[in-house]
Design an enzyme around this catalytic site. Structure first.
Site, PDB file in Angstrom:
ATOM      1  N   TRP A  11      38.898  28.383  36.342  1.00 14.78           N
ATOM      2  CA  TRP A  11      40.258  28.025  36.775  1.00 14.78           C
ATOM      3  C   TRP A  11      41.322  28.596  35.845  1.00 14.78           C
ATOM      4  O   TRP A  11      42.514  28.458  36.108  1.00 14.78           O
ATOM      5  CB  TRP A  11      40.380  26.495  36.891  1.00 14.78           C
ATOM      6  CG  TRP A  11      39.512  25.903  37.969  1.00 14.78           C
ATOM      7  CD1 TRP A  11      38.740  26.590  38.876  1.00 14.78           C
ATOM      8  CD2 TRP A  11      39.325  24.521  38.277  1.00 14.78           C
ATOM      9  NE1 TRP A  11      38.087  25.713  39.715  1.00 14.78           N
ATOM     10  CE2 TRP A  11      38.426  24.437  39.362  1.00 14.78           C
ATOM     11  CE3 TRP A  11      39.827  23.330  37.730  1.00 14.78           C
ATOM     12  CZ2 TRP A  11      38.033  23.214  39.929  1.00 14.78           C
ATOM     13  CZ3 TRP A  11      39.425  22.115  38.286  1.00 14.78           C
ATOM     14  CH2 TRP A  11      38.539  22.058  39.370  1.00 14.78           C
ATOM     15  N   HIS A  98      35.292  36.099  27.665  1.00 13.41           N
ATOM     16  CA  HIS A  98      35.969  36.571  28.870  1.00 13.41           C
ATOM     17  C   HIS A  98      36.896  37.723  28.473  1.00 13.41           C
ATOM     18  O   HIS A  98      37.485  37.704  27.395  1.00 13.41           O
ATOM     19  CB  HIS A  98      36.764  35.429  29.513  1.00 13.41           C
ATOM     20  CG  HIS A  98      37.263  35.801  30.879  1.00 13.41           C
ATOM     21  ND1 HIS A  98      38.391  36.573  31.040  1.00 13.41           N
ATOM     22  CD2 HIS A  98      36.791  35.538  32.115  1.00 13.41           C
ATOM     23  CE1 HIS A  98      38.585  36.768  32.346  1.00 13.41           C
ATOM     24  NE2 HIS A  98      37.623  36.151  33.016  1.00 13.41           N
ATOM     25  N   GLU A 100      39.780  38.409  29.263  1.00 13.58           N
ATOM     26  CA  GLU A 100      41.151  37.987  28.936  1.00 13.58           C
ATOM     27  C   GLU A 100      41.231  37.464  27.507  1.00 13.58           C
ATOM     28  O   GLU A 100      42.231  37.664  26.818  1.00 13.58           O
ATOM     29  CB  GLU A 100      41.625  36.942  29.968  1.00 13.58           C
ATOM     30  CG  GLU A 100      41.911  37.613  31.310  1.00 13.58           C
ATOM     31  CD  GLU A 100      41.723  36.727  32.523  1.00 13.58           C
ATOM     32  OE1 GLU A 100      41.621  35.494  32.378  1.00 13.58           O
ATOM     33  OE2 GLU A 100      41.676  37.288  33.640  1.00 13.58           O
ATOM     34  N   GLY A 238      37.372  33.506  39.889  1.00 13.29           N
ATOM     35  CA  GLY A 238      38.675  33.099  39.382  1.00 13.29           C
ATOM     36  C   GLY A 238      39.564  32.601  40.513  1.00 13.29           C
ATOM     37  O   GLY A 238      39.468  31.455  40.946  1.00 13.29           O
ATOM     38  N   GLY A 239      40.417  33.488  41.010  1.00 10.56           N
ATOM     39  CA  GLY A 239      41.430  33.109  42.006  1.00 10.56           C
ATOM     40  C   GLY A 239      40.882  32.305  43.176  1.00 10.56           C
ATOM     41  O   GLY A 239      41.472  31.286  43.573  1.00 10.56           O
TER      42      GLY A 239
HETATM   43  P1  PGA Z   1      39.043  36.740  39.769  1.00 11.32           P
HETATM   44  O1  PGA Z   1      38.658  36.343  38.267  1.00 11.32           O
HETATM   45  O2  PGA Z   1      37.985  36.167  40.676  1.00 11.32           O
HETATM   46  O3  PGA Z   1      40.393  36.125  40.009  1.00 11.32           O
HETATM   47  O4  PGA Z   1      39.068  38.243  39.834  1.00 11.32           O
HETATM   48  C1  PGA Z   1      37.321  36.343  37.836  1.00 11.32           C
HETATM   49  C2  PGA Z   1      37.238  35.969  36.375  1.00 11.32           C
HETATM   50  O5  PGA Z   1      38.087  36.431  35.604  1.00 11.32           O
HETATM   51  O6  PGA Z   1      36.345  35.226  35.957  1.00 11.32           O
END
Ligand code: PGA
Length: 258
Positions: A11, A98, A100, A238-239
């Protein structure tokens, strides 16, 4: 080797505790539609963990996880989260490395490895993320980059998820496919997951027990095709995990064992 697929929602830094609890409740409501033999987890942001874990605690089909942890067990690390606290809350998983976090916080493979090892020692299953950038893929370096990340980010003496209780999950998430709507082709995902499995086989005896998740713009429309691949054992979403309907639809698309 039959591996139970895992559909895990990430999330990210979305939702407050109330909205997160409501989303968890909506997912729990839809769980009876998901075949047994598909494992499910959600990873809310740290301030939402308590509310979500309280909501899902009695439903053993849906587990909770965190999005990061510190490599140290405790101490002077302002703003960080310890694995012991996550375990006490009732987390089963913690995402580490991750892309990010690798980008936003300059996390190296060595940092990710240390976090994964601490999580594993505390009885949590780390979901270790790896993945190449677009420039690396275009330069033909994707498999080499990911192999190096796998070798550098997994704890030593690692065992597959479920082996002796505390294993590891690996998530392949091409950086260019995260949150962009650009999903890797099934052929590319298939090739990369086979390559990761081969890398793991060089590191451990039970590489065939490790769950390999794909992540990057997974949605109900593309989930079945990706999840049907031999070495894809689930998805990190994610999304599409921020809506109960789409998250549940992805879980329903997973191939089941047995
Ligand atoms: P996403 O993100 O499904 O929004 O592309 C996946 C994630 O970063 O785990």
């Amino acid at each position: 080797m039959a591996r139970t697929p895992l559909i895990c929602g990430n999330w990210k830094m979305n939702l407050g505790p109330h909205a997160a609890r409501d989303l968890a409740r909506a997912i729990v409501h839809g769980l009876p539609e998901v075949p047994f033999g598909v494992a499910m987890a959600v990873c809310p942001s740290t301030p939402c963990l308590q509310a979500v874990l309280d909501e899902i605690r009695v439903f053993d089909r849906l587990e909770g996880g965190a999005q990061d942890c510190h490599a140290a067990l405790s101490g002077a690390h302002t703003g960080d989260t310890s694995v012991e606290a996550l375990r006490e809350l009732g987390c089963a998983y913690v995402i580490v490395g991750h892309s990010e976090r690798r980008a936003d916080h300059a996390e190296s493979d060595a940092t990710v490895k240390a976090k994964a090892a601490t999580a594993q020692a505390a009885g949590l299953t780390p979901i270790v993320c790896v993945g190449e950038t677009l420039a690396q893929r275009e330069a033909g370096e994707a498999e080499a980059v990911v192999a190096a990340q796998v070798k550098g980010s997994l704890p030593d003496g690692v065992a597959g998820d479920g082996v002796e209780g505390h294993g590891v999950v690996v998530a392949y998430e091409p950086v260019w496919a995260i949150g962009t709507g650009k999903v890797a082709s099934p052929a590319d995902v298939d090739a990369m997951h086979r390559a990761i499995r081969a890398t793991l086989a060089g590191m451990m005896a039970d590489a065939d027990k490790v769950r390999l998740l794909y992540g990057g713009s997974v949605k109900p429309e593309n989930a079945a095709e990706l999840l049907a691949l031999d070495d894809v054992d689930g998805a990190l979403v994610g999304g599409a995990s921020l809506k109960a309907d789409s998250f549940l639809a992805i879980a329903k698309a997973a191939k089941t064992t047995g």
